[in-house]
Every structure is written in C-alpha cells, then in structure tokens.
Scaffold this motif. Sequence first.
Motif, PDB file in Angstrom:
ATOM      1  N   PRO A 153     -12.763  -1.854 -17.833  1.00 26.77           N
ATOM      2  CA  PRO A 153     -13.187  -3.178 -17.343  1.00 26.77           C
ATOM      3  C   PRO A 153     -12.032  -3.985 -16.773  1.00 26.77           C
ATOM      4  O   PRO A 153     -10.862  -3.617 -16.894  1.00 26.77           O
ATOM      5  N   ALA A 154     -12.378  -5.104 -16.136  1.00 27.72           N
ATOM      6  CA  ALA A 154     -11.381  -6.014 -15.575  1.00 27.72           C
ATOM      7  C   ALA A 154     -10.379  -6.380 -16.666  1.00 27.72           C
ATOM      8  O   ALA A 154     -10.741  -6.481 -17.833  1.00 27.72           O
ATOM      9  N   PRO A 155      -9.101  -6.543 -16.287  1.00 24.96           N
ATOM     10  CA  PRO A 155      -8.569  -6.638 -14.929  1.00 24.96           C
ATOM     11  C   PRO A 155      -7.945  -5.354 -14.385  1.00 24.96           C
ATOM     12  O   PRO A 155      -7.125  -5.408 -13.488  1.00 24.96           O
ATOM     13  N   VAL A 156      -8.322  -4.176 -14.907  1.00 26.71           N
ATOM     14  CA  VAL A 156      -7.720  -2.924 -14.449  1.00 26.71           C
ATOM     15  C   VAL A 156      -8.174  -2.599 -13.028  1.00 26.71           C
ATOM     16  O   VAL A 156      -9.329  -2.806 -12.663  1.00 26.71           O
ATOM     17  N   GLY A 157      -7.233  -2.059 -12.245  1.00 29.92           N
ATOM     18  CA  GLY A 157      -7.566  -1.634 -10.885  1.00 29.92           C
ATOM     19  C   GLY A 157      -7.155  -2.650  -9.837  1.00 29.92           C
ATOM     20  O   GLY A 157      -6.230  -3.432 -10.037  1.00 29.92           O
ATOM     21  N   ILE A 158      -7.833  -2.600  -8.704  1.00 24.40           N
ATOM     22  CA  ILE A 158      -7.505  -3.506  -7.605  1.00 24.40           C
ATOM     23  C   ILE A 158      -7.641  -4.953  -8.068  1.00 24.40           C
ATOM     24  O   ILE A 158      -8.648  -5.351  -8.656  1.00 24.40           O
ATOM     25  N   GLY A 159      -6.605  -5.746  -7.781  1.00 24.21           N
ATOM     26  CA  GLY A 159      -6.542  -7.094  -8.329  1.00 24.21           C
ATOM     27  C   GLY A 159      -6.743  -8.217  -7.342  1.00 24.21           C
ATOM     28  O   GLY A 159      -6.878  -9.374  -7.747  1.00 24.21           O
ATOM     29  N   VAL A 160      -6.734  -7.933  -6.038  1.00 25.17           N
ATOM     30  CA  VAL A 160      -6.992  -8.995  -5.060  1.00 25.17           C
ATOM     31  C   VAL A 160      -8.451  -9.401  -5.174  1.00 25.17           C
ATOM     32  O   VAL A 160      -9.359  -8.570  -5.036  1.00 25.17           O
ATOM     33  N   THR A 161      -8.688 -10.662  -5.451  1.00 25.23           N
ATOM     34  CA  THR A 161     -10.048 -11.152  -5.655  1.00 25.23           C
ATOM     35  C   THR A 161     -10.529 -11.922  -4.440  1.00 25.23           C
ATOM     36  O   THR A 161      -9.746 -12.549  -3.724  1.00 25.23           O
ATOM     37  N   ALA A 162     -11.833 -11.850  -4.213  1.00 28.69           N
ATOM     38  CA  ALA A 162     -12.485 -12.610  -3.151  1.00 28.69           C
ATOM     39  C   ALA A 162     -13.655 -13.349  -3.788  1.00 28.69           C
ATOM     40  O   ALA A 162     -14.651 -12.744  -4.183  1.00 28.69           O
ATOM     41  N   THR A 163     -13.508 -14.650  -3.904  1.00 26.88           N
ATOM     42  CA  THR A 163     -14.504 -15.483  -4.580  1.00 26.88           C
ATOM     43  C   THR A 163     -15.324 -16.232  -3.545  1.00 26.88           C
ATOM     44  O   THR A 163     -14.773 -16.934  -2.683  1.00 26.88           O
ATOM     45  N   LEU A 164     -16.641 -16.099  -3.609  1.00 30.25           N
ATOM     46  CA  LEU A 164     -17.510 -16.772  -2.648  1.00 30.25           C
ATOM     47  C   LEU A 164     -17.512 -18.264  -2.904  1.00 30.25           C
ATOM     48  O   LEU A 164     -17.761 -18.721  -4.022  1.00 30.25           O
ATOM     49  N   ASP A 165     -17.240 -19.036  -1.858  1.00 31.36           N
ATOM     50  CA  ASP A 165     -17.227 -20.497  -1.936  1.00 31.36           C
ATOM     51  C   ASP A 165     -17.922 -21.027  -0.688  1.00 31.36           C
ATOM     52  O   ASP A 165     -17.309 -21.140   0.373  1.00 31.36           O
ATOM     53  N   GLY A 166     -19.200 -21.312  -0.808  1.00 30.40           N
ATOM     54  CA  GLY A 166     -19.961 -21.746   0.360  1.00 30.40           C
ATOM     55  C   GLY A 166     -20.127 -20.606   1.348  1.00 30.40           C
ATOM     56  O   GLY A 166     -20.597 -19.521   0.993  1.00 30.40           O
ATOM     57  N   ASP A 167     -19.703 -20.830   2.577  1.00 28.28           N
ATOM     58  CA  ASP A 167     -19.825 -19.792   3.602  1.00 28.28           C
ATOM     59  C   ASP A 167     -18.502 -19.058   3.817  1.00 28.28           C
ATOM     60  O   ASP A 167     -18.276 -18.453   4.867  1.00 28.28           O
ATOM     61  N   SER A 168     -17.624 -19.098   2.800  1.00 32.58           N
ATOM     62  CA  SER A 168     -16.333 -18.420   2.890  1.00 32.58           C
ATOM     63  C   SER A 168     -16.038 -17.660   1.602  1.00 32.58           C
ATOM     64  O   SER A 168     -16.572 -17.992   0.534  1.00 32.58           O
ATOM     65  N   TYR A 169     -15.187 -16.639   1.747  1.00 28.84           N
ATOM     66  CA  TYR A 169     -14.586 -16.017   0.576  1.00 28.84           C
ATOM     67  C   TYR A 169     -13.155 -16.525   0.475  1.00 28.84           C
ATOM     68  O   TYR A 169     -12.451 -16.645   1.486  1.00 28.84           O
ATOM     69  N   VAL A 170     -12.717 -16.808  -0.750  1.00 29.56           N
ATOM     70  CA  VAL A 170     -11.348 -17.246  -0.992  1.00 29.56           C
ATOM     71  C   VAL A 170     -10.598 -16.091  -1.644  1.00 29.56           C
ATOM     72  O   VAL A 170     -10.962 -15.642  -2.735  1.00 29.56           O
ATOM     73  N   LEU A 171      -9.540 -15.620  -0.965  1.00 31.04           N
ATOM     74  CA  LEU A 171      -8.792 -14.452  -1.424  1.00 31.04           C
ATOM     75  C   LEU A 171      -7.500 -14.866  -2.107  1.00 31.04           C
ATOM     76  O   LEU A 171      -6.781 -15.756  -1.621  1.00 31.04           O
ATOM     77  N   ASN A 172      -7.211 -14.207  -3.232  1.00 31.35           N
ATOM     78  CA  ASN A 172      -5.952 -14.410  -3.946  1.00 31.35           C
ATOM     79  C   ASN A 172      -5.450 -13.071  -4.480  1.00 31.35           C
ATOM     80  O   ASN A 172      -6.238 -12.223  -4.920  1.00 31.35           O
ATOM     81  N   GLY A 173      -4.124 -12.891  -4.429  1.00 29.86           N
ATOM     82  CA  GLY A 173      -3.511 -11.679  -4.939  1.00 29.86           C
ATOM     83  C   GLY A 173      -2.545 -11.064  -3.944  1.00 29.86           C
ATOM     84  O   GLY A 173      -2.198 -11.683  -2.930  1.00 29.86           O
ATOM     85  N   ARG A 174      -2.077  -9.836  -4.257  1.00 31.40           N
ATOM     86  CA  ARG A 174      -1.062  -9.165  -3.430  1.00 31.40           C
ATOM     87  C   ARG A 174      -1.466  -7.739  -3.117  1.00 31.40           C
ATOM     88  O   ARG A 174      -2.072  -7.053  -3.945  1.00 31.40           O
ATOM     89  N   LYS A 175      -1.110  -7.328  -1.932  1.00 28.69           N
ATOM     90  CA  LYS A 175      -1.196  -5.913  -1.543  1.00 28.69           C
ATOM     91  C   LYS A 175       0.223  -5.434  -1.249  1.00 28.69           C
ATOM     92  O   LYS A 175       1.070  -6.200  -0.797  1.00 28.69           O
ATOM     93  N   TYR A 176       0.461  -4.132  -1.488  1.00 25.10           N
ATOM     94  CA  TYR A 176       1.783  -3.569  -1.227  1.00 25.10           C
ATOM     95  C   TYR A 176       1.621  -2.192  -0.596  1.00 25.10           C
ATOM     96  O   TYR A 176       0.855  -1.373  -1.103  1.00 25.10           O
ATOM     97  N   TRP A 177       2.286  -1.970   0.523  1.00 21.85           N
ATOM     98  CA  TRP A 177       2.288  -0.745   1.319  1.00 21.85           C
ATOM     99  C   TRP A 177       1.271  -0.693   2.457  1.00 21.85           C
ATOM    100  O   TRP A 177       1.305   0.247   3.256  1.00 21.85           O
ATOM    101  N   PRO A 178       0.336  -1.617   2.585  1.00 19.83           N
ATOM    102  CA  PRO A 178      -0.592  -1.518   3.715  1.00 19.83           C
ATOM    103  C   PRO A 178       0.132  -1.415   5.054  1.00 19.83           C
ATOM    104  O   PRO A 178       1.190  -2.010   5.252  1.00 19.83           O
ATOM    105  N   CYS A 179      -0.468  -0.675   5.962  1.00 22.09           N
ATOM    106  CA  CYS A 179       0.148  -0.389   7.261  1.00 22.09           C
ATOM    107  C   CYS A 179      -0.495  -1.216   8.372  1.00 22.09           C
ATOM    108  O   CYS A 179      -1.702  -1.483   8.338  1.00 22.09           O
TER     109      CYS A 179
END
Length: 457
Positions: A153-179
């Motif tokens: 269960p959470a918080p294991v695994g991918i940690g960047v969160t996208a929380t729905l807020d009205g007509d938008s998602y709010v993203l928080n967290g870090r990615k490392y190595w994306p190209c």
Amino acid sequence: MAIDFTLSSEQRALQASARAFAQEVLAPVVREADAETDPLAAFQRTKEAYVAAYRAGIAFCMLPKKYGGGGLSNVELILAAEEICAVDPGFACTILVNGLGLLPVWYWGSEEQQERFLRPATSDPSGEYLVGYAVSEPAGSPGGTANFDTPEPAPVGIGVTATLDGDSYVLNGRKYWPCNVAGWDGKGANASIVVVRTDPSKGGTEGLSAIMIERGTPGVSYRLISKMGHRLTPNAEIVFDNARVPANNLIEGTRGNGDLLINRNFAWSGPVAGIAAVGVARSAYEAALDWARTYTAGGPSPIINHQYVGYVLGDVAAQIEACRYLCWKTAHFLDRHDYHGELIGAMCKIHCTEALFASVYKCLQVVGVNSLDTRHNFEKLLREAAVFPLYDAGNFGMQRRRVHGVMASPDFNPRALMDDEFVPFTKQMEEIDTVPGYAETPLPTQRAKPARAPTKV
C-alpha cells in the motif's frame, strides 16, 4: 518460403536513407558534442541534426500517418534505428523517447487528445518539436520506480501525486532520469507524458495514470543530469511544486492503469534498445577488424592472422547477427499483436544488451591498450554499451521480473513465441518478486484488452 530475411527494395531504401543521414548529418557533430562537459550544451549541439531528422521524417516516424507521422512498422523502425545507433545511440534515444511519449496517446487517448497532442508534434514549422517521457523517480524510502509494481500500500512506489482540484490536477513530487523532458533550453519539452498517482491512497500498481504536461506549466522545474554514456540525449530531474495541469490532459484510457502503460512502452522499446546494442557492437566489431587487418603488434604480419584474434572476432560477428534477428523477430511480433510484446520485448532487451556489451569489450581486447586512446573511439563505444543493460528498465530486476511474471503463470505456454501466439500481461504478473511469498492465487488466463487498440501501420 515462409521465413525470408531478405529486405524488400523499400526496406533497403529506408535503411540506406537512415545510413546516409547518420553518416553525413549526425556523425560530424558527435565527437565534439560528446566531449562537451555541460549536459545541456552537449544536447544543444545536436539540434541542427535533430531538425534535419525532423524534416526527413525520422523524428516522428513511429506515429501513424493519420496524424502526420511516418507510419513505419516496428520492423521498419529498427532497420532505420540500427544505422543511427551505429553512429550515436544517445541521439537515437532522443527520437525513441518521442515515441514513448506519444504512442500511449495513440493507444489510449480520445480522438480529441490524439489531434491535440499528436498533430502539433508532426507539423512544427521549426522542426524542433520534442516530447518527453517521465516515469522514473529518485531512490529513497519510499521511492524508486523499480518498485512501482509492488503490491504494497501507499506510499510505496511512484510518489508523484496528481490531486484533482476543480478542472485541474495539482502535481507534487519529483522524477529522476526522465528523457527529453527539459527541452532544448532546460525549461521544458513541448509536451511530456508523466505517470502519476491519481489516487494517493493507493500504492504499487494501483491508482496510477498518465497525464500530459505542456511547456510553460507553472510549478515545474528541471535539472539536467551529466552521464557517463548516452551524453547526447538529455536526462533530467523534474520537481513538481503545486503544478496545475488541465484535467482533460489526463489520457483517459490510462486512468488507474499507468502501470500497464509503463510495461507496454517497455515492450515497444525492447527491440529498439536491442538494435541500439547491435549498432554499437557493429561499430566496435568493424573498427576492431580494420585494426586487426593492419596492426602487427611488432610481429611479422597483421594480428588478424593470429588464431585468438580470428576466433574472438568470429564470435563477436555471430553475436551481432543473432541479436539483430532476435530484434527483427520481436519487432515483427509487436506488429502482429497490437504493440503488445511484454514477454519477448523484455527477453530481447536483456539478451541483446548483455551479449553485446561483452562483445564490445572483446573488441577492445583485440585492439589492446591502444583502445584506451580516445582518438580511436573505442572508449566511447564501451561507455555507450555500458548504458544498455542499465537503462530502459534495468535488466537486473525490472526486465527479468517481467519475464518471470509471465512464465510463472500456470497457463503460460512455453511455445507461444515460437508459434507467434499472443502472450497476455496482467497486473499480477507485475507483482512477482516484489514481496516474498506474494501472489499465490492463480493468474488470470484471459487476454487483457486495451482501452483502445492501435490501428496497424
């Protein structure tokens, strides 16, 4: 004859065109760009070659013609990719990632999303359009994309969160190595697909989705990573700090199945990584053969006349041929099975990248201490070869785990690949090896149908 390894005239023309581009346009910029210490400046030195590739239809050759892409089959793609990778696999990786970023939109996006994200990529008058793919995250506790498929269960695994807020998602967290994600100026690619956790209450494979991040999104910052190899493709750290993204940027067919997107992308990239290893090993082999034909090492004749040198180079040549045809087989499987090939894609990537890393090193041994002289390019070939087993889902873990997950199914048919049968890949197959003793229940046998299967090209 049912099996014919002879290329058609159209395939030979494609191969020749890619080879001409690689030798005449790309090769002249590679050495200086690779020697550039700043990773962003190194990438920027390839911009003119990238624009040329864009105008030649290479940069988005993998997208369907319906949206302005090249419409290449997977077999055609790797025929061209080998020629570019033989000159520089990092540059080829930049182009590969355009596909990793947009093919999921083709697979699972709505028609509106396909038009909105695919069409601009193939119709940019500047020829600079770049697409990123963001999955990997920093190691930590919890953290690390290699553990995205654990059932815990959470918080294991991918940690960047996208929380729905009205007509938008709010993203928080870090990615490392994306190209590609940082773009040409370090401020963002034109668009990037990002796998996020849309249900923060869940962990592992649950609650993951894919969302498109467009250049200029507030709250997103990038830092380029300096690497040992593949220096001409840009990898970066991304930080999301309350970044607001339109809710309709979430690729609807991926909702809750971002984990299956990751594995389908790795299936597609498996033969491309394999053929990249073929290209690098081919360059090392041809250079070592040329060296052996003229270098005497102080003896009476060139070293090619010595038994050991001949045997080693013969073994290397055989490995290159065998791996090339495994890549062709894998790409053909993808073409026949709606771009699904999670088992054979992983097998191809593992076998080719490891066999050919060893082959490249054998070429250095043939040349001897002179291979350490950077004038001869062997050191670059070794650096590039070292990347393959480690990137694109490391062989030591993620790739082998996928193979194990499929084979552990009670209904696995060990002759499926031989008989060109579809091999299903499910969430339970992802979870094997991540928690000792987990998943003792039988695995399902039905084929998992994608939300939207791609059209054959």
